[in-house]
Motif scaffolding. Structure first.
Motif, PDB file in Angstrom:
ATOM      1  N   THR A   1       0.841  -1.201   0.000  1.00 60.02           N
ATOM      2  CA  THR A   1       0.000   0.000   0.000  1.00 60.02           C
ATOM      3  C   THR A   1       0.873   1.247   0.000  1.00 60.02           C
ATOM      4  N   ARG A   2       1.888   1.272   0.841  1.00 55.67           N
ATOM      5  CA  ARG A   2       2.790   2.431   0.900  1.00 55.67           C
ATOM      6  C   ARG A   2       3.476   2.642  -0.450  1.00 55.67           C
ATOM      7  N   ARG A   3       3.947   1.569  -1.055  1.00 57.52           N
ATOM      8  CA  ARG A   3       4.630   1.664  -2.355  1.00 57.52           C
ATOM      9  C   ARG A   3       3.673   2.205  -3.427  1.00 57.52           C
ATOM     10  N   ALA A   4       2.439   1.720  -3.436  1.00 59.24           N
ATOM     11  CA  ALA A   4       1.454   2.199  -4.422  1.00 59.24           C
ATOM     12  C   ALA A   4       1.151   3.680  -4.207  1.00 59.24           C
ATOM     13  N   LEU A   5       1.043   4.108  -2.962  1.00 62.25           N
ATOM     14  CA  LEU A   5       0.786   5.520  -2.682  1.00 62.25           C
ATOM     15  C   LEU A   5       1.977   6.387  -3.088  1.00 62.25           C
ATOM     16  N   GLU A   6       3.193   5.892  -2.908  1.00 65.31           N
ATOM     17  CA  GLU A   6       4.379   6.647  -3.314  1.00 65.31           C
ATOM     18  C   GLU A   6       4.380   6.884  -4.818  1.00 65.31           C
ATOM     19  N   ARG A   7       3.916   5.912  -5.583  1.00 66.90           N
ATOM     20  CA  ARG A   7       3.912   6.002  -7.045  1.00 66.90           C
ATOM     21  C   ARG A   7       2.722   6.787  -7.601  1.00 66.90           C
ATOM     22  N   ALA A   8       1.665   6.914  -6.823  1.00 63.42           N
ATOM     23  CA  ALA A   8       0.440   7.572  -7.281  1.00 63.42           C
ATOM     24  C   ALA A   8       0.615   9.088  -7.329  1.00 63.42           C
ATOM     25  N   ALA A   9      -0.189   9.712  -8.164  1.00 63.43           N
ATOM     26  CA  ALA A   9      -0.192  11.174  -8.262  1.00 63.43           C
ATOM     27  C   ALA A   9      -0.851  11.769  -7.021  1.00 63.43           C
ATOM     28  N   PRO A  10      -0.456  12.973  -6.633  1.00 59.86           N
ATOM     29  CA  PRO A  10      -1.116  13.630  -5.501  1.00 59.86           C
ATOM     30  C   PRO A  10      -2.624  13.720  -5.728  1.00 59.86           C
ATOM     31  N   GLY A  11      -3.396  13.385  -4.694  1.00 59.34           N
ATOM     32  CA  GLY A  11      -4.846  13.420  -4.775  1.00 59.34           C
ATOM     33  C   GLY A  11      -5.473  12.157  -5.347  1.00 59.34           C
ATOM     34  N   ALA A  12      -4.645  11.193  -5.778  1.00 61.97           N
ATOM     35  CA  ALA A  12      -5.167   9.956  -6.364  1.00 61.97           C
ATOM     36  C   ALA A  12      -5.893   9.123  -5.321  1.00 61.97           C
ATOM     37  N   CYS A  13      -6.858   8.337  -5.795  1.00 67.10           N
ATOM     38  CA  CYS A  13      -7.636   7.446  -4.942  1.00 67.10           C
ATOM     39  C   CYS A  13      -7.103   6.021  -5.104  1.00 67.10           C
ATOM     40  N   LEU A  14      -6.913   5.336  -3.993  1.00 69.40           N
ATOM     41  CA  LEU A  14      -6.419   3.969  -3.987  1.00 69.40           C
ATOM     42  C   LEU A  14      -7.388   3.110  -3.191  1.00 69.40           C
ATOM     43  N   ILE A  15      -7.877   2.035  -3.800  1.00 69.46           N
ATOM     44  CA  ILE A  15      -8.753   1.094  -3.109  1.00 69.46           C
ATOM     45  C   ILE A  15      -7.965  -0.182  -2.878  1.00 69.46           C
ATOM     46  N   VAL A  16      -7.802  -0.542  -1.606  1.00 67.86           N
ATOM     47  CA  VAL A  16      -6.999  -1.699  -1.204  1.00 67.86           C
ATOM     48  C   VAL A  16      -7.929  -2.760  -0.639  1.00 67.86           C
ATOM     49  N   GLN A  17      -7.795  -3.988  -1.128  1.00 67.78           N
ATOM     50  CA  GLN A  17      -8.526  -5.126  -0.574  1.00 67.78           C
ATOM     51  C   GLN A  17      -7.510  -6.108  -0.020  1.00 67.78           C
ATOM     52  N   CYS A  18      -7.740  -6.563   1.202  1.00 70.38           N
ATOM     53  CA  CYS A  18      -6.837  -7.533   1.817  1.00 70.38           C
ATOM     54  C   CYS A  18      -7.600  -8.388   2.829  1.00 70.38           C
ATOM     55  N   THR A  19      -6.958  -9.459   3.250  1.00 69.04           N
ATOM     56  CA  THR A  19      -7.578 -10.383   4.201  1.00 69.04           C
ATOM     57  C   THR A  19      -6.802 -10.475   5.513  1.00 69.04           C
ATOM     58  N   ASP A  20      -5.659  -9.829   5.606  1.00 71.82           N
ATOM     59  CA  ASP A  20      -4.851  -9.873   6.825  1.00 71.82           C
ATOM     60  C   ASP A  20      -5.511  -9.044   7.923  1.00 71.82           C
ATOM     61  N   PRO A  21      -5.876  -9.647   9.053  1.00 72.91           N
ATOM     62  CA  PRO A  21      -6.556  -8.898  10.116  1.00 72.91           C
ATOM     63  C   PRO A  21      -5.727  -7.748  10.690  1.00 72.91           C
ATOM     64  N   MET A  22      -4.403  -7.823  10.594  1.00 75.29           N
ATOM     65  CA  MET A  22      -3.551  -6.737  11.098  1.00 75.29           C
ATOM     66  C   MET A  22      -3.669  -5.477  10.250  1.00 75.29           C
ATOM     67  N   ALA A  23      -4.180  -5.598   9.035  1.00 73.48           N
ATOM     68  CA  ALA A  23      -4.332  -4.437   8.158  1.00 73.48           C
ATOM     69  C   ALA A  23      -5.277  -3.402   8.759  1.00 73.48           C
ATOM     70  N   VAL A  24      -6.204  -3.842   9.624  1.00 70.52           N
ATOM     71  CA  VAL A  24      -7.123  -2.915  10.294  1.00 70.52           C
ATOM     72  C   VAL A  24      -6.345  -1.887  11.115  1.00 70.52           C
ATOM     73  N   ILE A  25      -5.203  -2.274  11.603  1.00 71.01           N
ATOM     74  CA  ILE A  25      -4.333  -1.373  12.367  1.00 71.01           C
ATOM     75  C   ILE A  25      -3.308  -0.722  11.445  1.00 71.01           C
ATOM     76  N   ASP A  26      -2.646  -1.540  10.624  1.00 71.54           N
ATOM     77  CA  ASP A  26      -1.499  -1.081   9.848  1.00 71.54           C
ATOM     78  C   ASP A  26      -1.827  -0.050   8.774  1.00 71.54           C
ATOM     79  N   ILE A  27      -2.858  -0.269   7.991  1.00 68.23           N
ATOM     80  CA  ILE A  27      -3.138   0.623   6.867  1.00 68.23           C
ATOM     81  C   ILE A  27      -3.636   1.996   7.338  1.00 68.23           C
ATOM     82  N   PRO A  28      -4.578   2.072   8.287  1.00 71.41           N
ATOM     83  CA  PRO A  28      -4.929   3.412   8.797  1.00 71.41           C
ATOM     84  C   PRO A  28      -3.731   4.121   9.437  1.00 71.41           C
TER      85      PRO A  28
END
Length: 85
Positions: A25-52
């Motif tokens: 997710t961090r790598r995709a955001l680094e490559r995205a243009a400012p203001g871009a929207c990124l939709i991430v789907q995952c199944t890892d329960p730790m993502a509830v903490i890590d991604i926010p």
């Protein structure tokens, strides 16, 4: 506010375990243009903490967070000005 799901970058990280969803997710955001929207789907329960946390840490906006049938979905908006680490 318009629905950006048609133009958003989709990131399918289902099946990956911590810390990979946050790293991808961090790598995709680094490559995205400012203001871009990124939709991430995952199944890892730790993502509830890590991604926010990474969004807050790097100055991005977490617009939506949902869980359905074991799949976590995050809608993020890349910051127009990136906070340096």
């Amino acid at each position: 506010m318009s629905d950006d799901s048609d133009t958003a970058l989709q990131l399918d990280l289902r099946g990956l375990k911590c810390p990979l969803p946050a790293l991808h997710t961090r790598r995709a955001l680094e490559r995205a243009a400012p203001g871009a929207c990124l939709i991430v789907q995952c199944t890892d329960p730790m993502a509830v903490i890590d991604i926010p946390h990474l969004a807050q840490q790097d100055g991005h906006r977490l617009e939506r967070q949902a869980q359905q049938d074991g799949v976590l979905t995050f809608t993020l908006r890349k910051a127009t000005v990136t906070v340096s680490s």
